[in-house]
Design a protein around this motif. Structure first.
Motif, PDB file in Angstrom:
ATOM      1  N   UNK A  92      55.488  57.046  43.107  1.00 45.23           N
ATOM      2  CA  UNK A  92      54.248  56.296  42.908  1.00 45.23           C
ATOM      3  C   UNK A  92      53.573  55.846  44.184  1.00 45.23           C
ATOM      4  N   UNK A  93      54.367  55.399  45.160  1.00 46.82           N
ATOM      5  CA  UNK A  93      53.795  54.860  46.402  1.00 46.82           C
ATOM      6  C   UNK A  93      53.042  55.955  47.174  1.00 46.82           C
ATOM      7  N   UNK A  94      53.461  57.226  47.006  1.00 42.64           N
ATOM      8  CA  UNK A  94      52.817  58.321  47.747  1.00 42.64           C
ATOM      9  C   UNK A  94      51.398  58.602  47.255  1.00 42.64           C
ATOM     10  N   UNK A  95      51.065  58.069  46.067  1.00 43.25           N
ATOM     11  CA  UNK A  95      49.720  58.296  45.504  1.00 43.25           C
ATOM     12  C   UNK A  95      48.621  57.644  46.342  1.00 43.25           C
ATOM     13  N   UNK A  96      49.015  56.804  47.289  1.00 42.42           N
ATOM     14  CA  UNK A  96      48.020  56.096  48.099  1.00 42.42           C
ATOM     15  C   UNK A  96      47.365  56.984  49.158  1.00 42.42           C
ATOM     16  N   UNK A  97      47.814  58.245  49.278  1.00 37.42           N
ATOM     17  CA  UNK A  97      47.145  59.223  50.134  1.00 37.42           C
ATOM     18  C   UNK A  97      47.111  58.837  51.599  1.00 37.42           C
ATOM     19  N   UNK A 129      51.392  41.122  41.771  1.00 40.77           N
ATOM     20  CA  UNK A 129      50.739  42.203  42.513  1.00 40.77           C
ATOM     21  C   UNK A 129      51.400  43.529  42.152  1.00 40.77           C
ATOM     22  N   UNK A 130      50.641  44.613  42.264  1.00 38.46           N
ATOM     23  CA  UNK A 130      51.239  45.950  42.153  1.00 38.46           C
ATOM     24  C   UNK A 130      51.086  46.641  43.506  1.00 38.46           C
ATOM     25  N   UNK A 131      51.924  47.631  43.754  1.00 38.73           N
ATOM     26  CA  UNK A 131      51.811  48.350  45.033  1.00 38.73           C
ATOM     27  C   UNK A 131      50.454  49.049  45.115  1.00 38.73           C
ATOM     28  N   UNK A 132      49.946  49.519  43.975  1.00 40.22           N
ATOM     29  CA  UNK A 132      48.628  50.185  43.973  1.00 40.22           C
ATOM     30  C   UNK A 132      47.538  49.222  44.460  1.00 40.22           C
ATOM     31  N   UNK A 133      47.588  47.967  43.986  1.00 43.27           N
ATOM     32  CA  UNK A 133      46.585  46.981  44.407  1.00 43.27           C
ATOM     33  C   UNK A 133      46.658  46.720  45.917  1.00 43.27           C
ATOM     34  N   UNK A 134      47.875  46.747  46.445  1.00 51.73           N
ATOM     35  CA  UNK A 134      48.055  46.515  47.888  1.00 51.73           C
ATOM     36  C   UNK A 134      47.447  47.667  48.689  1.00 51.73           C
ATOM     37  N   UNK A 135      47.728  48.898  48.265  1.00 45.23           N
ATOM     38  CA  UNK A 135      47.167  50.055  48.979  1.00 45.23           C
ATOM     39  C   UNK A 135      45.649  50.145  48.810  1.00 45.23           C
ATOM     40  N   UNK A 136      45.172  49.831  47.602  1.00 39.15           N
ATOM     41  CA  UNK A 136      43.716  49.829  47.385  1.00 39.15           C
ATOM     42  C   UNK A 136      43.039  48.822  48.315  1.00 39.15           C
TER      43      UNK A 136
END
Length: 322
Positions: free
Chosen positions: A270-275, A222-229
């Motif tokens: 990177x994690x802050x990109x989840x808005x 998993x990536x953190x982006x996938x989790x936030x998406x």
């Protein structure tokens, strides 16, 4: 490009970002090289020097026109002696004479600072800090870094470890092991790797259907982006993970707010990109835990400079401190 240039360097766990920056803070050229962590990172400083020299030749930049090199490094530093005490994420487990070695190899003046501190300075000078003089910056990347700016300058503490926000204990019991040797640090739950760890545990504990299971079944990771998406799309497990992260991070920031009452807390990395998926629950938890005056007067903003914050802040070091 040949007047009052500053070279900004931001040493990261995966890549080293380097830029030519004008003394007003404008980047004129930037590039990256890989961070070679093998053999305890022995070639990192020579790699930086070689890359800078090569670019200076390519662009016909004379040494006399360069004011100096500002460096952000991942660990506690002593700005007076130019020593980085330890950089566990890049293989430096002993003190490194970073300033002196880079000065020797390039023949240029060097000022060093902790990497999260330079990102904080960058955001204060040219980014989301917007000129505020009391700012706390938190970088949620591979690890969690922080920089505390009080009245326009970085707070260092007695051994350069002020602003090590990632190593605030967020989970006092049964926490995950951290690279620093402690358990339960904020970094273990709020970094990109921490978010993934929280998600893996949540998937084990819950039988709820989740798109994250499908991603895991296909890719094995998993990536953190996938989790936030997934959380943005209303996935139950992913939403629980973001709530948990917001709880830990909101509590830590509220406690910092009580100590410092900054005008702004700037969240980068990177994690802050989840808005808003992260910001809304985070602001909620911050307000819940913060002292009322702090909750009213401190705002949480997202960093605006992205990966450029470090090199811009590193350039400021030369402009203001050399």
């Amino acid at each position: 490009m040949n007047e009052n240039l500053i070279i900004g360097v931001d040493i990261g766990g995966t890549t080293i970002k380097i830029a030519f920056v004008l003394d007003q803070g404008e980047i004129v050229e930037k590039w990256e090289i890989p961070t070679n962590k093998s053999n305890k990172g022995v070639s990192i400083i020579p790699d930086i020097a070689a890359s800078i020299k090569l670019k200076m030749v390519q662009y016909s930049i004379k040494k006399e026109t360069v004011l100096g090199i500002g460096v952000g490094a991942p660990g506690p530093v002593n700005r007076q002696t130019g020593i980085l005490y330890t950089g566990v994420n890049i293989g430096w487990d002993e003190p490194v004479a970073l300033r002196d070695e880079l000065q020797q190899l390039t023949g240029l003046p060097v000022v060093i600072e902790n990497d999260a501190n330079v990102a904080a300075i960058g955001e204060m000078w040219k980014g989301a800090g917007d000129g505020a003089r009391d700012v706390v910056c938190v970088t949620l990347g591979t690890g969690v870094g922080g920089g505390v700016i009080v009245n326009g300058d970085i707070a260092h503490g007695v051994k350069g470890a002020a602003g090590e926000i990632g190593h605030i204990t967020a989970v006092p019991e049964n926490g995950y092991y951290c690279n620093c040797g402690k358990y339960g640090c904020l970094e273990t739950v709020a970094s990109a790797t921490g978010v993934i760890r929280l998600a893996m545990d949540a998937l084990k504990e819950s039988n709820a259907p989740s798109t994250l299971r499908e991603v895991l079944a296909v890719t094995g990771q998993l990536s953190s982006k996938e989790i936030f998406d997934a959380a943005t799309m209303g996935d139950l497990v992913a939403t629980q993970v973001v709530q948990k992260l917001s709880f830990y991070l909101g509590l830590a920031l509220a406690n910092l707010g009580g100590a410092l009452n900054p005008e702004k807390i700037v969240i980068g990395g990177g994690v802050s990109q989840s808005g808003d998926t992260l910001l809304n629950p985070l602001r909620e938890k911050f307000k819940q835990f913060a002292f009322s005056t702090v909750a009213e007067s401190t705002t949480i903003e997202v960093a605006t400079l992205g990966n450029d914050a470090g090199v811009i802040g590193a350039a400021w070091l030369i402009k203001e401190k050399h």
